[in-house]
Design an enzyme around this catalytic site. Structure first.
Site, mmCIF file in Angstrom:
data_model
loop_
_atom_site.group_PDB
_atom_site.id
_atom_site.type_symbol
_atom_site.label_atom_id
_atom_site.label_comp_id
_atom_site.label_asym_id
_atom_site.label_seq_id
_atom_site.Cartn_x
_atom_site.Cartn_y
_atom_site.Cartn_z
ATOM 1 N N TRP A 1 33.811 45.403 42.123
ATOM 2 C CA TRP A 1 35.251 45.713 41.864
ATOM 3 C C TRP A 1 35.271 47.085 42.999
ATOM 4 O O TRP A 1 34.342 47.837 42.714
ATOM 5 C CB TRP A 1 35.784 46.386 40.775
ATOM 6 C CG TRP A 1 37.127 46.499 40.592
ATOM 7 C CD1 TRP A 1 38.129 45.780 41.187
ATOM 8 C CD2 TRP A 1 37.920 47.392 39.967
ATOM 9 N NE1 TRP A 1 39.347 46.436 40.808
ATOM 10 C CE2 TRP A 1 39.138 47.597 40.197
ATOM 11 C CE3 TRP A 1 37.297 48.503 39.308
ATOM 12 C CZ2 TRP A 1 39.865 48.247 39.801
ATOM 13 C CZ3 TRP A 1 38.089 49.673 38.636
ATOM 14 C CH2 TRP A 1 39.678 49.667 38.933
ATOM 15 N N ASP A 49 31.705 47.904 31.952
ATOM 16 C CA ASP A 49 32.999 47.625 32.330
ATOM 17 C C ASP A 49 33.574 46.228 31.607
ATOM 18 O O ASP A 49 32.989 45.103 31.754
ATOM 19 C CB ASP A 49 33.390 47.471 33.796
ATOM 20 C CG ASP A 49 34.727 47.531 34.256
ATOM 21 O OD1 ASP A 49 35.579 47.487 33.309
ATOM 22 O OD2 ASP A 49 34.951 47.905 35.435
ATOM 23 N N LYS A 79 44.854 43.014 30.621
ATOM 24 C CA LYS A 79 44.901 41.581 30.965
ATOM 25 C C LYS A 79 45.079 40.722 29.858
ATOM 26 O O LYS A 79 45.584 40.265 29.464
ATOM 27 C CB LYS A 79 43.817 41.066 31.749
ATOM 28 C CG LYS A 79 43.008 42.301 32.341
ATOM 29 C CD LYS A 79 43.307 42.440 34.093
ATOM 30 C CE LYS A 79 42.551 43.456 34.710
ATOM 31 N NZ LYS A 79 43.194 43.571 36.109
HETATM 32 C C1 LMR Z 1 41.828 43.412 40.182
HETATM 33 O O1 LMR Z 1 40.405 43.335 40.394
HETATM 34 O O2 LMR Z 1 42.412 42.789 40.984
HETATM 35 C C2 LMR Z 1 42.352 44.146 39.131
HETATM 36 O O3 LMR Z 1 41.488 44.702 38.266
HETATM 37 C C3 LMR Z 1 43.674 45.148 39.565
HETATM 38 C C4 LMR Z 1 43.146 46.353 40.222
HETATM 39 O O4 LMR Z 1 43.421 47.366 39.732
HETATM 40 O O5 LMR Z 1 42.215 46.248 41.152
#
Ligand code: LMR
Length: 396
Positions: free
Chosen positions: A130, A211, A246
């Site tokens: 992420w 996470d 979520k």
């Molecule tokens: C995502 O990865 O789209 C979600 O976790 C929302 C975010 O905050 O990025």
């Protein structure tokens, strides 16, 4: 005063949401941000959450500041959800859980804490991860490196390469791991792979930082906590940041937590004290409505079983739209191996599309993905999957 400031390029995920909202094409499809939409394309308000809110309102009550660590009932429920009701670490007082502002708040509090107390260490994240993981830890002053993870040739996991890399890290390096439903790839470690990874983490004296933003979106609440429970059973010290955004569809309430599973109650007390201080320096204390929601839904037997049922329905719907996309796209592009759409889990699939292909999808077909090629399957419906498949078939 501020003329020297560099312009912010924008967040790769939130910028797409803005662009999607501005797009006037009626057939547009949002598969970008990690948000679960229902079969009608709406953000669901779960019945368990509505009922919890009704009860919270009926109870009335003032809205004092929560303590820095958050609400005690909420924190206790979170620890049980993560580790299982009867886990000995809870009874032994080895778990320090704080309620946080979403799991992002938890990740950040943990990052600041670690920067203070393990200052010479580096953070290792999966390749890819992420986007915000890197920004958060770098923002706390860490050097962030990546370990091999996603295999672009198979759409699976480079597990042996990952293990080999982690075996070479200096002791006390911080290893960020996705407990389930890996973001952005949807590629997870199987339980047998966690069982092989954990001895490496222990031998190298690494600090796992989990996470867990999608508990219940993979195989089930308990199944998705496999990594948490296996790490706890191994006696390792580790962190886990978890989210209800979520799983309870309460994104804007910012319901999350950070837990440190420690070697002894004394260590857990020390960690808890410093986590409280870290919170105090950032946002002082978390939100009371978030605490009450989580405490009601997890703590009341009726609401809990309602939640588990609703979560199972969301999970099932994501499996069905994955299958529908796989079937439609396979029919249109029999030349492509699309098995990854079925084997990847949770909210995301990593399509392997280039940024240019993603741009074409958006510009020519009004189908929005993240430019890394990440597709949020939770934005698919039986009503839009044909169009999405046709659009994908044209750009791959
Ligand atoms: C995502 O990865 O789209 C979600 O976790 C929302 C975010 O905050 O990025």
């Amino acid at each position: 005063m501020f003329e020297h400031i560099t312009p912010y390029a924008g967040d790769p995920i939130f910028a797409l949401v803005d662009a999607f909202n501005r797009d006037s094409r009626p057939h547009k499809v949002n598969l970008s941000i990690g948000i679960y939409f229902d079969e009608q394309g709406r953000l669901p308000v779960l019945r368990c959450v509505q009922e919890a809110e009704r009860r919270i309102l009926a109870e009335g009550g003032a809205k004092p500041y929560l303590p820095m660590e958050g609400d005690a009932t909420c924190r206790a429920e979170v620890a049980k959800l993560l580790l299982g009701e009867q886990h000995p670490a809870i009874g032994q007082g080895r778990v320090a859980t704080i309620q946080t502002v979403g799991s992002s708040g938890g990740l950040k509090v943990g990052a600041d804490f670690l920067r203070t107390w393990l200052p010479d260490r580096a953070v290792w994240v999966s390749d890819p991860t992420w986007d915000n993981h890197r920004s958060m830890f770098e923002g706390s002053g860490f050097a962030v490196h990546s370990y091999p993870y996603y295999d672009a040739t198979t759409g699976g996991l480079r597990f042996e390469d990952m293990l080999a890399c982690l075996k070479g890290l200096p002791p006390r390096s911080i290893v960020l791991l996705h407990a389930c439903c890996h973001n952005p790839t949807g590629v997870d470690l199987a339980p047998v792979q966690w069982d092989r990874l954990i001895p490496v983490l222990r031998e190298r004296e690494l600090l796992p930082y989990l996470d867990l933003a999608y508990q219940g979106f993979g195989d089930g609440i308990d199944e998705d906590a496999y990594a948490v429970r296996a790490l706890a059973a191994s006696g390792l010290t580790f962190f886990v940041a978890n989210s209800f955004s979520k799983s309870m569809s309460v994104y804007g309430e910012r319901c999350g937590a950070l837990s440190a599973i420690c070697a002894s109650p004394a260590e857990a007390d020390l960690v808890m004290g410093q986590l409280r201080y870290t919170v105090r320096r950032i946002y002082s204390s978390p939100a009371i409505h978030a605490a009450r929601l989580v405490a009601h839904v997890l703590g009341d037997a009726d609401l809990r079983s309602m939640w588990e049922g609703e979560l199972a329905q969301m999970r099932q719907r994501m499996v069905e739209v994955r299958q529908a996309l796989h079937a439609r796209l396979s029919a249109l592009r029999p030349d492509r191996d699309l098995g990854f759409l079925l084997s990847q889990r949770g909210m995301f699939s990593y399509t392997g599309l280039s940024a240019e292909q993603v741009d074409r999808l958006r510009e020519e077909h009004a189908v929005y993905l993240i430019r890394s090629g990440r597709l949020c399957v939770a934005g698919l419906t039986q009503g839009n999957v044909d169009r999405v498949a046709q659009a994908l078939a044209q750009v791959v």
